[in-house]
Design a protein around this motif. Structure first.
Motif, PDB file in Angstrom:
ATOM      1  N   TYR A   1       0.863   2.178 -10.816  1.00 52.27           N
ATOM      2  CA  TYR A   1      -0.260   3.069 -10.522  1.00 52.27           C
ATOM      3  C   TYR A   1      -1.568   2.303 -10.710  1.00 52.27           C
ATOM      4  O   TYR A   1      -1.684   1.449 -11.588  1.00 52.27           O
ATOM      5  N   ASP A   2      -2.530   2.634  -9.865  1.00 54.10           N
ATOM      6  CA  ASP A   2      -3.881   2.111 -10.062  1.00 54.10           C
ATOM      7  C   ASP A   2      -4.774   3.322 -10.254  1.00 54.10           C
ATOM      8  O   ASP A   2      -5.045   4.059  -9.320  1.00 54.10           O
ATOM      9  N   VAL A   3      -5.183   3.551 -11.487  1.00 53.52           N
ATOM     10  CA  VAL A   3      -5.877   4.807 -11.779  1.00 53.52           C
ATOM     11  C   VAL A   3      -7.391   4.679 -11.622  1.00 53.52           C
ATOM     12  O   VAL A   3      -8.139   5.492 -12.123  1.00 53.52           O
ATOM     13  N   PHE A   4      -7.821   3.671 -10.862  1.00 54.24           N
ATOM     14  CA  PHE A   4      -9.260   3.423 -10.761  1.00 54.24           C
ATOM     15  C   PHE A   4     -10.016   4.661 -10.302  1.00 54.24           C
ATOM     16  O   PHE A   4     -11.034   5.029 -10.859  1.00 54.24           O
ATOM     17  N   LEU A   5      -9.528   5.294  -9.274  1.00 54.66           N
ATOM     18  CA  LEU A   5     -10.229   6.459  -8.735  1.00 54.66           C
ATOM     19  C   LEU A   5      -9.600   7.747  -9.258  1.00 54.66           C
ATOM     20  O   LEU A   5      -9.623   8.768  -8.586  1.00 54.66           O
ATOM     21  N   ASP A   6      -9.001   7.698 -10.436  1.00 51.37           N
ATOM     22  CA  ASP A   6      -8.298   8.851 -10.987  1.00 51.37           C
ATOM     23  C   ASP A   6      -7.232   9.361 -10.030  1.00 51.37           C
ATOM     24  O   ASP A   6      -6.905  10.534 -10.000  1.00 51.37           O
ATOM     25  N   CYS A   7      -6.746   8.438  -9.228  1.00 53.92           N
ATOM     26  CA  CYS A   7      -5.710   8.816  -8.277  1.00 53.92           C
ATOM     27  C   CYS A   7      -4.372   8.521  -8.920  1.00 53.92           C
ATOM     28  O   CYS A   7      -4.122   7.420  -9.389  1.00 53.92           O
ATOM     29  N   LEU A   8      -3.526   9.530  -8.973  1.00 57.91           N
ATOM     30  CA  LEU A   8      -2.278   9.367  -9.709  1.00 57.91           C
ATOM     31  C   LEU A   8      -1.081   9.210  -8.788  1.00 57.91           C
ATOM     32  O   LEU A   8       0.045   9.479  -9.175  1.00 57.91           O
ATOM     33  N   SER A   9      -1.325   8.770  -7.574  1.00 54.27           N
ATOM     34  CA  SER A   9      -0.170   8.503  -6.723  1.00 54.27           C
ATOM     35  C   SER A   9       0.172   7.024  -6.840  1.00 54.27           C
ATOM     36  O   SER A   9      -0.712   6.180  -6.949  1.00 54.27           O
ATOM     37  N   PRO A  10       1.453   6.735  -6.819  1.00 53.33           N
ATOM     38  CA  PRO A  10       1.855   5.343  -7.038  1.00 53.33           C
ATOM     39  C   PRO A  10       1.402   4.434  -5.904  1.00 53.33           C
ATOM     40  O   PRO A  10       1.199   4.876  -4.782  1.00 53.33           O
ATOM     41  N   ILE A  11       1.246   3.185  -6.234  1.00 46.53           N
ATOM     42  CA  ILE A  11       0.829   2.207  -5.236  1.00 46.53           C
ATOM     43  C   ILE A  11       1.962   1.895  -4.282  1.00 46.53           C
ATOM     44  O   ILE A  11       1.763   1.704  -3.107  1.00 46.53           O
ATOM     45  N   SER A  12       3.151   1.859  -4.823  1.00 45.55           N
ATOM     46  CA  SER A  12       4.272   1.524  -3.948  1.00 45.55           C
ATOM     47  C   SER A  12       5.529   2.188  -4.478  1.00 45.55           C
ATOM     48  O   SER A  12       5.522   2.812  -5.532  1.00 45.55           O
ATOM     49  N   ALA A  13       6.567   2.008  -3.731  1.00 48.07           N
ATOM     50  CA  ALA A  13       7.833   2.639  -4.095  1.00 48.07           C
ATOM     51  C   ALA A  13       8.362   2.019  -5.386  1.00 48.07           C
ATOM     52  O   ALA A  13       8.045   0.884  -5.716  1.00 48.07           O
ATOM     53  N   PRO A  14       9.172   2.758  -6.135  1.00 44.73           N
ATOM     54  CA  PRO A  14       9.756   2.195  -7.350  1.00 44.73           C
ATOM     55  C   PRO A  14      10.673   1.026  -7.001  1.00 44.73           C
ATOM     56  O   PRO A  14      11.481   1.121  -6.095  1.00 44.73           O
ATOM     57  N   LEU A  15      10.474  -0.071  -7.682  1.00 49.67           N
ATOM     58  CA  LEU A  15      11.314  -1.241  -7.425  1.00 49.67           C
ATOM     59  C   LEU A  15      11.718  -1.843  -8.762  1.00 49.67           C
ATOM     60  O   LEU A  15      11.033  -1.650  -9.762  1.00 49.67           O
ATOM     61  N   PRO A  16      12.824  -2.569  -8.758  1.00 47.36           N
ATOM     62  CA  PRO A  16      13.299  -3.127 -10.034  1.00 47.36           C
ATOM     63  C   PRO A  16      12.396  -4.231 -10.567  1.00 47.36           C
ATOM     64  O   PRO A  16      11.602  -4.814  -9.845  1.00 47.36           O
ATOM     65  N   LEU A  17      12.560  -4.490 -11.815  1.00 47.46           N
ATOM     66  CA  LEU A  17      11.880  -5.600 -12.471  1.00 47.46           C
ATOM     67  C   LEU A  17      12.709  -6.852 -12.200  1.00 47.46           C
ATOM     68  O   LEU A  17      13.926  -6.830 -12.310  1.00 47.46           O
ATOM     69  N   LEU A  18      12.013  -7.911 -11.805  1.00 42.57           N
ATOM     70  CA  LEU A  18      12.732  -9.106 -11.398  1.00 42.57           C
ATOM     71  C   LEU A  18      12.562 -10.190 -12.435  1.00 42.57           C
ATOM     72  O   LEU A  18      11.546 -10.246 -13.122  1.00 42.57           O
ATOM     73  N   LEU A  19      13.563 -11.030 -12.503  1.00 46.08           N
ATOM     74  CA  LEU A  19      13.459 -12.195 -13.368  1.00 46.08           C
ATOM     75  C   LEU A  19      13.223 -13.408 -12.493  1.00 46.08           C
ATOM     76  O   LEU A  19      13.930 -13.633 -11.523  1.00 46.08           O
ATOM     77  N   ARG A  20      12.194 -14.154 -12.806  1.00 47.44           N
ATOM     78  CA  ARG A  20      11.853 -15.275 -11.946  1.00 47.44           C
ATOM     79  C   ARG A  20      11.886 -16.577 -12.679  1.00 47.44           C
ATOM     80  O   ARG A  20      11.464 -16.670 -13.822  1.00 47.44           O
ATOM     81  N   GLY A  21      12.355 -17.605 -12.000  1.00 47.47           N
ATOM     82  CA  GLY A  21      12.366 -18.945 -12.565  1.00 47.47           C
ATOM     83  C   GLY A  21      10.970 -19.514 -12.586  1.00 47.47           C
ATOM     84  O   GLY A  21      10.042 -18.965 -12.006  1.00 47.47           O
ATOM     85  N   SER A  22      10.839 -20.622 -13.268  1.00 45.38           N
ATOM     86  CA  SER A  22       9.517 -21.221 -13.353  1.00 45.38           C
ATOM     87  C   SER A  22       9.225 -21.993 -12.076  1.00 45.38           C
ATOM     88  O   SER A  22       9.984 -21.974 -11.121  1.00 45.38           O
ATOM     89  N   SER A  23       8.121 -22.723 -12.112  1.00 49.31           N
ATOM     90  CA  SER A  23       7.607 -23.272 -10.867  1.00 49.31           C
ATOM     91  C   SER A  23       8.480 -24.357 -10.253  1.00 49.31           C
ATOM     92  O   SER A  23       8.209 -25.532 -10.389  1.00 49.31           O
ATOM     93  N   VAL A  24       9.473 -23.947  -9.621  1.00 47.61           N
ATOM     94  CA  VAL A  24      10.216 -24.842  -8.749  1.00 47.61           C
ATOM     95  C   VAL A  24      10.244 -24.141  -7.406  1.00 47.61           C
ATOM     96  O   VAL A  24      10.101 -22.938  -7.321  1.00 47.61           O
ATOM     97  N   SER A  25      10.436 -24.902  -6.379  1.00 46.82           N
ATOM     98  CA  SER A  25      10.296 -24.259  -5.083  1.00 46.82           C
ATOM     99  C   SER A  25      11.570 -24.423  -4.270  1.00 46.82           C
ATOM    100  O   SER A  25      12.455 -25.216  -4.578  1.00 46.82           O
ATOM    101  N   GLY A  26      11.625 -23.638  -3.227  1.00 50.36           N
ATOM    102  CA  GLY A  26      12.662 -23.776  -2.214  1.00 50.36           C
ATOM    103  C   GLY A  26      14.049 -23.469  -2.709  1.00 50.36           C
ATOM    104  O   GLY A  26      14.255 -22.544  -3.485  1.00 50.36           O
ATOM    105  N   ARG A  27      14.972 -24.259  -2.227  1.00 56.90           N
ATOM    106  CA  ARG A  27      16.381 -23.998  -2.483  1.00 56.90           C
ATOM    107  C   ARG A  27      16.684 -24.050  -3.988  1.00 56.90           C
ATOM    108  O   ARG A  27      17.449 -23.275  -4.523  1.00 56.90           O
TER     109      ARG A  27
END
Lengths: 481, 743
Positions: B292-318
């Protein structure tokens, strides 16, 4: 045979002819595409056209590029305009005994030019019409209705009044200078002046509904208000086409039945439609295609455009949509109109309010002490003293100014012939008989004409006055030295 | 949850990382699983993760950097630890040993003293350190709160004030400096205090509503169902109502508590995090996050509910893909596990495994998941975490929608979003123009910039000003263009790197908007007035450790002195060049030109009508426009023979008159005389007499040039030019005239 009409209109004759046609014995009439008054006997028409063609051929010997422009007779002026390579328009105006008929030839030529360019806008060029239908019937019938409709604006009483010396502070075929703010910047096509003229002639809210007495954004200038006056006159009198009913030229009548006749200059053609846009029953067809919505031909960009006109109170908005951009014709336009209203109607209201609040009234461009005409030929715009103020000028001033403009016209043509790429700058100050200063100044394609009546006697004073005017109202364009 | 990042996360742009997630935690976590320790405690005042062992406590500084320093250790002596907190100056350690006793240890002298409560009538609920001027420690007991002040000489605590009322439990966050004390049968009656450096503010008592499950059963509110969050410098309280399954949102004002609405909940367990003023509601059972971004007191979500992801550190590509697969298998099972504790504002502590994760926003993914581009841009412009990256993202979004030829109305709104943000920045600059004490404090580079933090209070307002100032400098300086340009290139290749950087920086500046708010309302008025209407989060002063406020303020005058001499813009540009820091996400007209219009023009080619419409749109706000933008418009119009439009743009001042514009018109006017004349007119109107005379001469109007030169006393044009022109014209009369006038 139409004698009353003849008597009424013997002051002016206007013909359009094609120099390539009617060279064979007995076919001479084929040459004539249009003649006004149409009830003149053929013999008279032929002699007028014959004389004109003769003069053109003769003068071409000396000046192959630019043949004759004007012939002054004792009792008539002949004005020539080469509208298209082989098509000429000639206007013959009778001089009166009183000097009311002092006119400027360039002003008369401008009438011809205007008529032709408006015609082309709605009908395509005459050459194209003749190519399409070599017999010339199509071109003739179109010209007939169109020019008669066009001339209807020049009637004063029962006589046609051509622009005289009293109109020397007006410039045809220019857009009256508007102080358009950034938000309302319009996309300009080369034919804007034409569109503007047409809008002033036939699209002003006044022309559409007589009960609106408000001003028009487009009618700010001089010509607008004079049109208002003349339209009032016209509505009360019989419409001009009545002259031609039962005229001897029965073939014309038949033709107009056979072809659908677009009459964009006919009055009361436009009315407000359901969607707020203006609708008309002129149903133009240009270039051989029949369009359901009105279409105009832009000469400069050589494009066919749908003509959509929206009016909100006193604001007229003309939208030109390229025909080629709309594949599904009527439907596509309806969509565009809808989107325009959805997206812009708020802004339109806003602009209209802004303009009506900001408009300084008829005398907005009045500069006290001066009677002036300012023309920017590059941009085809002009600005003038309000007509009411011009009327206060003495006849002598107007006559002198008219003369001066005639001289300037000559000088301009001459300079242009000698050095086409070099712009002539000149300044002339003349003391008229009534001691007014009459001034013309041309700098870098801008022209300023001016009459100062209550002026001091010195020339220095007059040139100072011009300088002051230039600095204050023309961004210093005329005060280079 | 499957944490498979299916695509290369290194691309910046609308495509985003491609992972089906807007929020992720970054590998590697901070590891604090040292054998022998008992539990993990988070000291949010000092941002320390504490692991007490038998007689010692290990402390990890939770810094934004990935390198975790080896822990410090302090002797605390034997005994149970219920909670432990370092004092804000780091000199004392407070340890709650039981619900009767809190022990304090002086770190230097190792002297200890204790504070106990009356065992028969009250028990200790907790304590925290405060930077409020009148006291140092707050002790919350069932019978009320004690405000205590530390006496260094006596090495003891002195009771300043005791407030007596019954307390069931309390909630405190150092970020908000707010303590909420629950009482009543259902624990729904709250007293609240804010102990900020500006003083103590007492909130009016208020009651939270709770839905009833059955007629006779009244639910009791638990401490874990109350969350204090600080967003945009405002303090909110979120109350999880388990019966109605909604999260009630209350906003705290100085003199009122106002319910703002409710957020739906889809889980029996929830957690709340705030990252860069974005509110995350973790639906723990469903293992998804709603943003949620409550800046304008707007309580609608920014986007659909999505899972929390685990990400590796800065390596790229394959490689990244592989690494993430490994990670998923290693840690995947524990995401939203039972051992997860959510720490304020954006940390997750895995107590069982001794891991500390930081939650990050994937702004690219958020941006690409919404089709409402203008809103996305507004959202991005409100972010403060990684200005350069957000800036690049905004610019690439702008480019993309133009290249896609989206409707002009969309472009307009998108540009409006950017222009509004920049206009706000400029306004701030003007508002603080008087106090020209520029300070580079907040951009001192690297991790230190994250440590700098400001306090919105009357005494540190100056600093706030400076901050605003330096932000503007960053956006304004033109020389910075090159820096940013490099960044574009770099960013495209190494976005992954910057992503991780973003996560690091996100700790900083979460107070950025608190300042903005203060400034906005402060223009003209005094801060006091502001304080009286809105309760400030006394500003997430997250990283105050050694760099205490006092050091901080002492430092700033020295700095400003150093910079005082270089007040002119060019100088500040130079200093900026040396310190390439981008401190604001606002996009200046220059950047719009360099990174949007110029690039789009190169790619779009062909008919420029669409692009010109876009540009006209962007220039209608009379902000500073990059002069090259006008050049570009002129060139585009001339190239396509739209001379009449060009003329109209000039006459209607859509192209602002300037010497550059005039010269460009003259240049393009070689093909079109009308345009050339417009250029000449502009020169004349700008009173650039020398240039005007030169152009007249060039065009062969030597007599006019002569007259003009005489009238305006132009003596800088060589007389020989006039003579040459007259000779070239082969007119002896004119030549004589020129000779006479020049002699």
């Amino acid at each position: 045979m139409g004698l009353p009409a003849m008597a009424a209109n013997e002051g002016i004759q206007l013909c359009v002819f094609d120099t390539r046609r009617g060279h064979q014995e007995g076919q001479e009439l084929d040459k004539i595409l249009f003649f006004f008054p149409s009830d003149f006997p053929y013999s008279v028409q032929l002699s007028v056209v014959g004389l004109s063609e003769g003069i053109i051929t003769f003068t071409r010997i000396f000046s192959p590029d630019a043949a004759c422009e004007v012939i002054e007779e004792e009792r008539h002026s002949h004005v020539f305009y080469q509208a298209e390579p082989d098509i000429w328009m000639v206007m013959i105006v009778e001089k009166n005994k009183d000097n009311e008929s002092d006119w400027r030839c360039d002003a008369l030529i401008d009438v011809l030019k205007e008529a032709h360019s408006l015609f082309t806008m709605f009908n395509d060029s005459l050459q194209a019409l003749l190519d399409k239908q070599p017999s010339g019937e199509l071109a003739r019938s179109r010209l007939y209705t169109f020019i008669n409709d066009y001339l209807s604006d020049f009637y004063v009483g029962k006589k046609i009044q051509v622009p005289s010396f009293r109109d020397c502070l007006k410039e045809r075929r220019t857009v009256q200078m508007l102080t358009v703010s950034r938000e309302v910047a319009i996309e300009v096509q080369g034919d804007t002046a034409n569109m503007f003229t047409y809008a002033v002639l036939r699209l002003t809210p006044h022309a559409l509904s007589s009960n609106t007495s408000s001003w028009s954004y487009l009618r700010r200038g001089v010509s607008g208000s004079s049109i208002t006056a003349s339209s009032g006159l016209l509505n009360s009198r019989s419409s001009p086409e009545e002259y031609h009913h039962g005229s001897h030229d029965s073939s014309m009548g038949e033709q107009s039945n056979r072809y659908h006749m677009p009459r964009p200059l006919q009055r009361d053609n436009w009315s407000k439609g359901k969607d707020g846009f203006l609708v008309c029953d002129i149903q133009l067809n240009v270039g051989g295609l029949v369009y359901l919505a009105p279409v105009v031909w832009l000469q400069q960009s050589e494009e066919h455009m749908y003509l959509c006109i929206y009016q909100h109170r006193s604001l007229t908005i003309i939208i030109l949509i390229p025909v080629c951009s709309q594949t599904d014709g009527e439907q596509g336009i309806a969509l565009v109109k809808k989107q325009l209203l959805e997206n812009a109607s708020e802004k339109i209201v806003h602009v209209e309010e802004k303009l009506s609040r900001g408009w300084g009234g008829e005398n907005a461009y009045h500069v006290s002490g001066y009677r002036y005409l300012l023309v920017d030929t590059d941009k085809s715009i002009s600005r003038t003293s309000p007509p009411g103020k011009v009327m206060t000028l003495a006849k002598d001033s107007l006559l002198t100014l008219n003369k001066l403009r005639e001289e300037v016209d000559l000088e301009k043509t001459r300079a242009n012939r000698e050095k086409p790429d070099h712009e002539k700058n000149l300044e002339i100050c003349i003391r008229a008989k009534n001691n007014s200063w009459i001034i013309a100044k041309i700098t870098q394609g801008r022209e300023l004409y001016m009459a100062i009546e209550k002026a001091n006697e010195t020339l220095l004073y007059a040139s100072d006055a011009v300088e002051k005017f230039s600095d204050r109202y023309c961004d210093g364009a005329f005060s280079l030295d | 949850m499957s944490g498979k990042a299916s695509s290369d996360p290194s691309q910046v742009g609308l495509s985003g990382s491609g992972a089906l997630s807007h929020v992720y935690i970054q590998h590697p976590p901070l590891r604090c699983n040292v054998p022998g320790t008992q539990g993990l405690y988070y000291d949010d005042g000092n941002k320390l993760l504490l692991a007490p062992s038998s007689d010692q406590v290990l402390s990890w500084k939770v810094s934004p950097s990935t390198q975790s320093d080896p822990p410090n250790s302090d002797f605390i002596g034997e005994g149970p630890v219920l909670s432990i907190r370092y004092s804000l100056d780091g000199k004392l350690i407070g340890i709650q040993r039981s619900n009767q006793e809190i022990q304090f240890i002086n770190r230097e002298s190792r002297e200890t003293f204790s504070r106990r409560c009356r065992p028969d009538s009250e028990s200790i609920l907790g304590f925290f350190w405060t930077d409020c001027p009148s006291c140092d420690v707050l002790l919350i007991k069932t019978s009320g709160i004690d405000l205590l002040s530390y006496e260094p000489d006596l090495n003891t605590l002195r009771l300043v004030e005791a407030k007596r009322f019954s307390v069931s439990w309390y909630v405190y966050t150092h970020e908000s400096r707010m303590v909420l004390l629950a009482s009543g049968m259902q624990c729904t009656i709250f007293s609240g205090y804010q102990f900020s450096s500006g003083g103590i503010i007492r909130l009016p008592k208020f009651e939270m509503a709770m839905a009833k499950a059955e007629a006779n059963h009244k639910p009791v509110l638990a401490a874990e169902d109350i969350h204090i969050v600080t967003v945009y410098g405002r303090v909110y309280c979120l109350q999880f109502d388990r019966v109605s399954m909604q999260l009630n949102v209350y906003r705290f004002y100085r003199d009122a508590v106002v319910q703002q609405g409710a957020l739906p909940i889809y889980s029996s367990r929830i957690a709340v995090s705030v990252i860069d003023n974005v509110l995350l509601v973790h639906q723990v059972d469903a293992k998804v996050v709603i943003i949620y971004d409550v800046f304008l007191d707007c309580l609608s979500p920014i986007s659909a509910p999505l899972p929390l992801l685990l990400r590796g550190s800065s390596v790229s590509g394959r490689q990244a893909l592989q690494v993430e697969d490994n990670l998923t298998s290693a840690y995947g099972a524990m995401i939203y596990g039972d051992s997860w504790t959510f720490l304020v504002p954006d940390l997750i502590c895995d107590i069982d495994n001794g891991l500390l994760w930081r939650i990050c926003l994937d702004l690219e993914a958020i941006a690409s998941s919404s089709s409402d581009v203008p809103s996305v841009l507004e959202f991005l412009q409100r972010r403060r975490s990684d200005p350069s990256k957000i800036k690049m993202l905004c610019l690439s979004i702008m480019r993309a929608i133009m290249l896609e030829r989206r409707p002009i109305s969309i472009i307009t709104r998108a540009i409006d979003a950017l222009v509004t943000s920049y206009a706000h920045l400029v306004k701030m600059e003007n508002a603080f123009h008087g106090g020209d004490r520029s300070s580079k404090k907040s951009q001192n580079s690297g991790s230190q910039s994250a440590n700098t933090s400001t306090i919105v209070s009357a005494e540190s307002l100056d600093e706030t000003m400076n901050r605003g100032k330096s932000i503007i400098k960053g956006a304004e300086s033109e020389t910075q263009q090159s820096t940013i340009r490099n960044l574009v290139n770099v960013n495209d290749n190494h976005a992954k790197k910057s992503t991780s950087k973003a996560s690091l920086d996100s700790v900083s500046d979460s107070d950025g908007d608190a300042n903005l708010d203060a400034m906005r309302s402060n223009s003209g008025e005094s801060l006091d007035k502001y304080l009286s209407t809105d309760l400030l989060s006394s500003d997430a002063m997250q990283d105050v450790k050694k760099n205490t406020k006092h050091d901080y303020l002492k430092q700033s005058p020295i700095e400003s002195e150093g910079l005082g001499c270089s007040s002119s813009r060019s100088d500040s540009c130079i200093s900026n060049q040396q310190e390439p820091q981008i401190t604001s996400v606002a996009i200046s007209p220059d950047e719009m030109y360099h990174f949007v219009f110029q690039l789009v023009e190169e790619e779009l080619g062909g008919d420029p009508a669409y692009l010109i419409a876009d540009i006209v749109d962007s220039t209608k706000e009379k902000l500073r426009v990059h002069p090259n933008l006008y050049m570009m418009m002129i060139q585009m119009l001339a190239r396509t023979n739209r001379y009449s439009e060009l003329a109209l743009f000039v006459t209607n001042k859509i192209l602002e008159p300037s010497k550059e514009v005039a010269l460009q018109l003259l240049e393009q006017g070689r093909q079109n005389f009308q345009i050339r004349k417009l250029g000449m007119d502009m020169l004349r109107q700008l009173s650039l007499h020398h240039d005007f005379v030169t152009v007249l001469l060039q065009d062969g109007y030597y007599l006019e040039a002569l007259r003009y030169a005489r009238k305006h006393k132009v003596i800088t044009v060589r007389p020989s030019l006039f003579l040459e022109a007259a000779v070239a014209a082969n007119n002896s009369q004119h030549l004589a005239a020129v000779l006479r006038m020049r002699s």
